[in-house]
Design a protein around this motif. Structure first.
Motif, PDB file in Angstrom:
ATOM      1  N   GLY A 261      45.556  43.532  28.281  1.00  0.00           N
ATOM      2  CA  GLY A 261      46.925  43.121  28.017  1.00  0.00           C
ATOM      3  C   GLY A 261      47.450  43.532  26.663  1.00  0.00           C
ATOM      4  O   GLY A 261      47.091  44.578  26.108  1.00  0.00           O
ATOM      5  N   SER A 297      51.349  45.442  33.536  1.00  0.00           N
ATOM      6  CA  SER A 297      51.858  44.140  33.975  1.00  0.00           C
ATOM      7  C   SER A 297      51.437  43.848  35.407  1.00  0.00           C
ATOM      8  O   SER A 297      51.991  42.980  36.059  1.00  0.00           O
ATOM      9  CB  SER A 297      53.396  44.130  33.885  1.00  0.00           C
ATOM     10  N   GLU A 299      49.243  42.510  38.416  1.00  0.00           N
ATOM     11  CA  GLU A 299      48.379  41.368  38.691  1.00  0.00           C
ATOM     12  C   GLU A 299      47.044  41.869  39.205  1.00  0.00           C
ATOM     13  O   GLU A 299      46.984  42.726  40.091  1.00  0.00           O
ATOM     14  CB  GLU A 299      49.021  40.456  39.732  1.00  0.00           C
ATOM     15  N   THR A 307      40.882  32.682  36.321  1.00  0.00           N
ATOM     16  CA  THR A 307      42.045  32.235  37.089  1.00  0.00           C
ATOM     17  C   THR A 307      41.882  30.783  37.522  1.00  0.00           C
ATOM     18  O   THR A 307      42.837  29.999  37.501  1.00  0.00           O
ATOM     19  CB  THR A 307      42.258  33.129  38.312  1.00  0.00           C
ATOM     20  N   LEU A 324      51.341  31.138  36.449  1.00  0.00           N
ATOM     21  CA  LEU A 324      50.799  32.383  35.919  1.00  0.00           C
ATOM     22  C   LEU A 324      51.562  33.542  36.547  1.00  0.00           C
ATOM     23  O   LEU A 324      51.502  33.756  37.756  1.00  0.00           O
ATOM     24  CB  LEU A 324      49.304  32.483  36.233  1.00  0.00           C
ATOM     25  N   PHE A 326      53.073  37.816  36.013  1.00  0.00           N
ATOM     26  CA  PHE A 326      52.869  39.101  35.349  1.00  0.00           C
ATOM     27  C   PHE A 326      54.222  39.796  35.255  1.00  0.00           C
ATOM     28  O   PHE A 326      54.712  40.386  36.223  1.00  0.00           O
ATOM     29  CB  PHE A 326      51.854  39.948  36.113  1.00  0.00           C
ATOM     30  N   LEU A 331      51.752  39.430  30.537  1.00  0.00           N
ATOM     31  CA  LEU A 331      51.417  38.175  31.217  1.00  0.00           C
ATOM     32  C   LEU A 331      52.139  37.000  30.579  1.00  0.00           C
ATOM     33  O   LEU A 331      52.280  36.917  29.354  1.00  0.00           O
ATOM     34  CB  LEU A 331      49.907  37.974  31.184  1.00  0.00           C
TER      35      LEU A 331
END
Length: 351
Positions: A261, A297, A299, A307, A324, A326, A331
């Motif tokens: 990320g 970005s 997922e 998770t 959650l 993206f 994120l």
């Protein structure tokens, strides 16, 4: 105490004036008064009390004991110590360590412990004419020992909990298809995050922790420059259990950001903010993790232990829910919980 004995009005007392006291009593009084160890003479059938100066702190704010019956001085515990005194008058000495008593010396009942010896005092013919109470209060020692035992038991409990969490982390990390190298890296990383969390908890005796302290402590190892992260919000204190789950969640987010990320790109940034706002009759706690400048970005196709922490464990411990997503910039994670689920919330801001 010698001056008090001389100034005391013995004229109507069963013992009579000191100059008429038996030689054994005079000698015993002289020895006791010269001692720096707490001692008290109990004399004759009337149990007349003659303490030395070192004995006075044990009496606290009780009425002056000099000349009074020992049974009256310690009337609140005479049922306990009276039989021991009787044995001393019968010629049998008694030594007892850390003897518990509920005494009244400061106006209220209190628990106290004493190590003492009741020794018979005999005259020149061998007859028991009194008793010598040699005593030391051991209340601080006993309470300290009890506290140490409580701490030891609590430590065992916490170690067991820590091992249980470590086992759960290991089991979840090793679940599914994963290489040995990846498993080792992830497991070591998560256990290190758990250890850093304990560093925060130990400052408050494991009961609670400040949200800012938790986040800063966990995120710091993932930053090459401090300015790449914004951490801000009001002072919020969470429970010990919430501390662990929040730390593990932040660790998973920071690890993911470092690998894939925002923190994997030079221009990437993360912002961690939390607020409190009115939500009906309760005040809601909202924490947001937002990445910007992330190279991807998308997922991930696989949803692993991280998770589960973000979407199940953390919301459950905070009695709230999480989201959650993206986004194009990176994120975004949001935790929302009622304030009633927190340990303490203080209004002063901490930026």
């Amino acid at each position: 105490m010698a001056e008090q004995i001389l100034a005391y009005d013995w004229s109507d007392h069963p013992l009579g004036p000191p100059e008429q006291w038996p030689a054994t009593l005079k000698t015993t009084v002289a020895i006791v008064l010269s001692s720096h160890f707490p001692q008290c003479i109990v004399w004759g059938a009337d149990l007349t009390t003659i303490p030395n100066d070192a004995f006075l702190p044990i009496l606290g704010r009780k009425p002056p004991a000099l000349g009074r019956p020992f049974s009256e001085v310690w009337s609140e515990v005479w049922n306990n110590i009276g039989p021991i005194a009787e044995r001393a008058y019968a010629g049998e000495p008694t030594f007892i360590e850390d003897y518990p008593l509920e005494i009244e010396r400061e106006g209220n009942p209190e628990s106290a412990w004493f190590t003492f010896c009741y020794s018979p005092v005999r005259d020149e013919y061998g007859k028991v004419v009194g008793m010598l109470d040699t005593v030391i209060e051991t209340t601080p020692t006993v309470l300290g020992r009890k506290q140490s035992e409580v701490v030891a038991q609590e430590l065992v409990h916490r170690v067991k909990n820590a091992l249980a969490v470590a086992q759960a982390i290991a089991a979840q990390t090793l679940r599914g298809e994963i290489s040995l190298a990846d498993a080792r890296e992830r497991l070591e990383s998560r256990l290190q995050a758990m250890a850093r969390t304990h560093d925060v908890l130990i400052r408050s005796d494991w009961n609670e922790a400040d949200v800012a302290d938790i986040i800063n402590h966990i995120v710091a190892p993932h930053l090459d420059h401090p300015e790449r992260a914004i951490v801000e919000g009001p002072r919020v204190v969470v429970t010990g259990r919430q501390t662990l789950s929040l730390a593990l969640a932040i660790h998973e987010l920071a690890t993911n950001a470092s690998k894939y990320g925002a923190l994997s790109a030079p221009e990437g940034r993360i912002a961690i903010r939390w607020t409190r706002h009115q939500d009906g009759t309760d005040s809601a706690f909202v924490l947001t993790w937002q990445e910007s400048g992330s190279p991807t970005s998308e997922e991930p196709s696989r949803k692993g232990f991280g998770t589960q922490i973000l979407t199940r464990m953390l919301p459950a411990d905070f009695q709230g829910h999480s989201d959650l997503t993206f986004e194009a910039e990176g994120l975004r994670f949001t935790l929302t919980a009622p304030a009633s689920a927190l340990a303490t919330v203080k209004p002063s801001s901490r930026q």
